[in-house]
Enzyme design. Structure first.
Site, PDB file in Angstrom:
ATOM      1  N   GLY A  54      60.836  71.249  20.407  1.00 44.64           N
ATOM      2  CA  GLY A  54      60.571  72.680  20.467  1.00 44.64           C
ATOM      3  C   GLY A  54      59.955  73.171  19.166  1.00 44.64           C
ATOM      4  O   GLY A  54      60.016  72.485  18.140  1.00 44.64           O
ATOM      5  N   CYS A  80      63.085  65.155  18.613  1.00 50.09           N
ATOM      6  CA  CYS A  80      62.444  66.110  17.708  1.00 50.09           C
ATOM      7  C   CYS A  80      63.392  67.277  17.409  1.00 50.09           C
ATOM      8  O   CYS A  80      64.397  67.092  16.725  1.00 50.09           O
ATOM      9  CB  CYS A  80      61.111  66.565  18.297  1.00 50.09           C
ATOM     10  SG  CYS A  80      60.030  67.372  17.081  1.00 50.09           S
ATOM     11  N   TYR A  81      63.135  68.479  17.916  1.00 44.49           N
ATOM     12  CA  TYR A  81      64.057  69.597  17.718  1.00 44.49           C
ATOM     13  C   TYR A  81      65.457  69.227  18.200  1.00 44.49           C
ATOM     14  O   TYR A  81      66.458  69.600  17.579  1.00 44.49           O
ATOM     15  CB  TYR A  81      63.549  70.822  18.474  1.00 44.49           C
ATOM     16  CG  TYR A  81      64.404  72.072  18.303  1.00 44.49           C
ATOM     17  CD1 TYR A  81      64.155  72.969  17.260  1.00 44.49           C
ATOM     18  CD2 TYR A  81      65.440  72.362  19.183  1.00 44.49           C
ATOM     19  CE1 TYR A  81      64.934  74.112  17.093  1.00 44.49           C
ATOM     20  CE2 TYR A  81      66.223  73.492  19.032  1.00 44.49           C
ATOM     21  CZ  TYR A  81      65.971  74.367  17.983  1.00 44.49           C
ATOM     22  OH  TYR A  81      66.742  75.498  17.829  1.00 44.49           O
ATOM     23  N   HIS A 169      58.312  61.418  19.511  1.00 47.85           N
ATOM     24  CA  HIS A 169      58.288  61.685  20.954  1.00 47.85           C
ATOM     25  C   HIS A 169      58.070  60.380  21.720  1.00 47.85           C
ATOM     26  O   HIS A 169      56.927  59.934  21.887  1.00 47.85           O
ATOM     27  CB  HIS A 169      57.186  62.694  21.292  1.00 47.85           C
ATOM     28  CG  HIS A 169      57.469  64.074  20.810  1.00 47.85           C
ATOM     29  ND1 HIS A 169      58.167  64.997  21.551  1.00 47.85           N
ATOM     30  CD2 HIS A 169      57.165  64.686  19.638  1.00 47.85           C
ATOM     31  CE1 HIS A 169      58.276  66.130  20.868  1.00 47.85           C
ATOM     32  NE2 HIS A 169      57.687  65.966  19.708  1.00 47.85           N
ATOM     33  N   GLU A 171      58.283  59.985  24.845  1.00 42.00           N
ATOM     34  CA  GLU A 171      57.698  60.272  26.149  1.00 42.00           C
ATOM     35  C   GLU A 171      56.175  60.299  26.128  1.00 42.00           C
ATOM     36  O   GLU A 171      55.528  60.242  27.181  1.00 42.00           O
ATOM     37  CB  GLU A 171      58.235  61.607  26.686  1.00 42.00           C
ATOM     38  CG  GLU A 171      57.738  62.850  25.960  1.00 42.00           C
ATOM     39  CD  GLU A 171      58.536  63.230  24.727  1.00 42.00           C
ATOM     40  OE1 GLU A 171      58.463  64.399  24.304  1.00 42.00           O
ATOM     41  OE2 GLU A 171      59.224  62.355  24.166  1.00 42.00           O
ATOM     42  N   ASP A 227      49.827  68.747  49.055  1.00 38.98           N
ATOM     43  CA  ASP A 227      51.192  69.284  49.049  1.00 38.98           C
ATOM     44  C   ASP A 227      51.617  69.783  50.427  1.00 38.98           C
ATOM     45  O   ASP A 227      52.689  69.421  50.934  1.00 38.98           O
ATOM     46  CB  ASP A 227      51.311  70.416  48.029  1.00 38.98           C
ATOM     47  CG  ASP A 227      50.846  69.998  46.650  1.00 38.98           C
ATOM     48  OD1 ASP A 227      50.839  68.784  46.374  1.00 38.98           O
ATOM     49  OD2 ASP A 227      50.490  70.878  45.841  1.00 38.98           O
ATOM     50  N   LYS A 374      53.451  65.955  41.179  1.00 37.30           N
ATOM     51  CA  LYS A 374      52.326  65.644  42.067  1.00 37.30           C
ATOM     52  C   LYS A 374      52.253  64.160  42.417  1.00 37.30           C
ATOM     53  O   LYS A 374      52.034  63.800  43.578  1.00 37.30           O
ATOM     54  CB  LYS A 374      51.016  66.077  41.393  1.00 37.30           C
ATOM     55  CG  LYS A 374      49.813  66.084  42.307  1.00 37.30           C
ATOM     56  CD  LYS A 374      49.848  67.296  43.201  1.00 37.30           C
ATOM     57  CE  LYS A 374      48.552  67.515  43.922  1.00 37.30           C
ATOM     58  NZ  LYS A 374      48.517  68.810  44.621  1.00 37.30           N
TER      59      LYS A 374
END
Length: 518
Positions: A54, A80-81, A169, A171, A227, A374
């Site tokens: 964040g 991180c944060y 990070h 990710e 979708d 998605k």
């Protein structure tokens, strides 16, 4: 659902990536604001908890925080944060770093095991940093397990509890072996089970939909996109012919879309389908309108009126009452509208989807895809047997070609754009590049250009081409076509589409541009 990970979102631009990486490992995850109470979190019963990054500093005023008791509920990974927050609430010291770290950095691993299982002490990795603060001193009971040049404590763990944290990070794709670090958290610290699969999703949701609907009838609106198609196919698996699909042909579709929808649902899936030809109504409503927000509002209101009239006709047909409406809401639609503090986010433009019904409508909503990203929707569609030409289709906005004609919408402009767009996509497929691109489309520009064809001067229309790569549409880079492919596209469009004498290619990324032009 055996295992699930709770992600508390402290405002990182990468929070959705955390959820995606966890799900790619076969474990279900959800994103929630950090304002969730301890009681709510205990009731949700997470297998593990991730505290995201964040933009705030944990020592600032009025910043999102956490109760130290959170660390007792389930194994925790701070990113991180989230790392700084764990250190802060446990009694450590977090300060502003003398030097900031943004982008690639080198991490030295100090010990193996835990989140670094399979790594070698002393091993160095390239990781993605995005921070200005650093942990100055650790709380009692914690030890450092990784360092970088500007962050002496770039990763730490608790000595006896399943709590770990990293300043970088994992990710983000730029972090080497980031997926392994996340998997180690899931399976080493949390003991999670990899049971989140398309097949399990279909089995669970088909049973739940059938139980909820009972003997009632259901309607679904089809747009021609992935979708709505997957949502309808999933509900059809649960309720059979008690589902009726309504497809509104707005006249703003790409070439051949109506035929593809009718072929897929009537012939391939044998799902009852009602097609409403409303082109004239939409074009009349859009006459003379060139403001993009006005276009969206007009299209949305007209769509609702047309859909409701068709739904009423279905209701009057013999059979059980129609009590449910299917919508193809996705997980990003659910979470993007809220900030980490629970408030509204800034509206860049009205949402592309043109759904929504008037307050007087009494249908109960079925949103079977609201937990999916998605790529997960595509995999569920494949599990349900939808053809690849529909499942692998690029995203297409609800307002259709109206927001790709950057002038007032007219039938001649739409026909020109449709023709150019069809050639463009055909050449992309011929080059074997369709699946490498997130979204590709042509745009009818509000300018005319001087040209020469044969011995004659022309003053005709300009078509812009757009193609981007992306994971989820939130950020995007322009696609680098080989020059010879661009040349074929341009030559064909100019030679084959009447009224076009110039083709340009958009090389803008998102941000600062958006993917669509309007």
């Amino acid at each position: 659902m055996t295992s699930r990970i709770l992600i508390l979102d402290y405002g990182s631009q990468f929070t959705q990536l955390i959820a995606r990486r966890i799900r790619e490992a076969g474990v279900y995850s959800e994103i929630h604001p950090p304002t969730r109470s301890l009681e709510w979190i205990r009731t949700w019963d997470p297998t593990g908890i991730v505290l995201s990054g964040g933009p705030a500093s944990v020592y600032g005023e009025d910043v999102p925080t956490a109760d130290p008791a959170l660390l007792e509920i389930a194994p925790v990974l701070g990113i991180c944060y989230g790392m700084n927050l764990i250190a802060h609430i446990e009694g450590g010291v977090v300060t502003s770093g003398e030097r900031k770290e943004y982008g690639r950095a080198e991490l030295r691993i100090d010990e193996s095991g835990g989140i670094f299982r399979g790594f070698t002490p002393g091993e160095r990795l390239t990781v993605w940093m995005s921070h200005g603060d650093q942990v100055q001193s650790l709380p009692p009971g914690y030890r450092a397990i990784g360092e970088s040049q500007n962050a002496p404590i770039a990763a730490f763990r608790h000595e006896s509890k399943p709590i770990a944290a990293v300043q970088f990070h994992p990710e983000v794709a730029h972090t080497q072996r980031g997926a392994e670090i996340i998997s180690n958290f899931l399976f080493e610290l949390c003991g999670a089970e990899a049971s989140w699969t398309p097949g399990a999703f279909v089995e669970t949701h088909v049973a739940a939909i059938a139980d909820r609907v009972g003997t009632s009838r259901v309607i679904a609106g089809l747009s021609g996109g992935v979708d709505s198609a997957v949502a309808a196919a999933l509900v059809h698996r649960a309720v059979g012919d008690r589902l009726t699909c309504i497809f509104v042909d707005t006249g703003l579709l790409r070439r051949g879309e109506r035929e593809q929808v009718e072929r897929t649902f009537r012939r391939h899936l044998n799902i009852p389908l009602v097609t409403i030809d409303a082109e004239a109504r939409f074009l009349d409503a859009l006459s003379g309108v060139d403001d993009p927000e006005a276009k969206r509002r007009i299209i949305g209101h007209t769509f609702i009126d047309v859909f409701e009239a068709a739904a009423q006709d279905v209701e009057l047909a013999p059979g059980p009452p129609v009590e449910f409406l299917v919508q193809g809401t996705l997980y990003p639609d659910v979470i993007e509208s809220a900030s980490p503090r629970g408030g509204p986010s800034v509206t860049i433009k009205t949402h592309h989807n043109v759904g929504g019904l008037k307050p007087g409508m009494t249908f109960k909503l079925i949103e079977p895809l609201r937990d999916l990203f998605k790529d997960e929707v595509r995999n569920v569609g494949r599990e349900l047997g939808l053809p690849e030409e529909m499942v692998g289709r690029h995203p297409f906005p609800g307002p259709g070609l109206a927001i790709r004609v950057l002038t007032a919408v007219t039938r001649p402009a739409l026909d020109t754009l449709r023709h150019a767009d069809a050639i463009y996509l055909e050449e992309i497929r011929n080059a074997g590049l369709y699946d490498d691109i997130w979204q590709a489309f042509a745009v009818f520009l509000p300018v005319r250009s001087v040209g020469v064809m044969g011995d004659f001067r022309t003053y005709d229309n300009v078509i812009a081409l757009r193609a981007v790569t992306s994971a989820d549409g939130m950020t995007a880079d322009w696609f680098p076509f080989p020059p010879e492919v661009l040349a074929r596209m341009s030559t064909r469009i100019i030679n084959e589409v009447p009224g076009v004498n110039r083709v340009v290619y958009d090389v803008s990324s998102k941000p600062p541009a958006t993917i669509e032009w309007e």
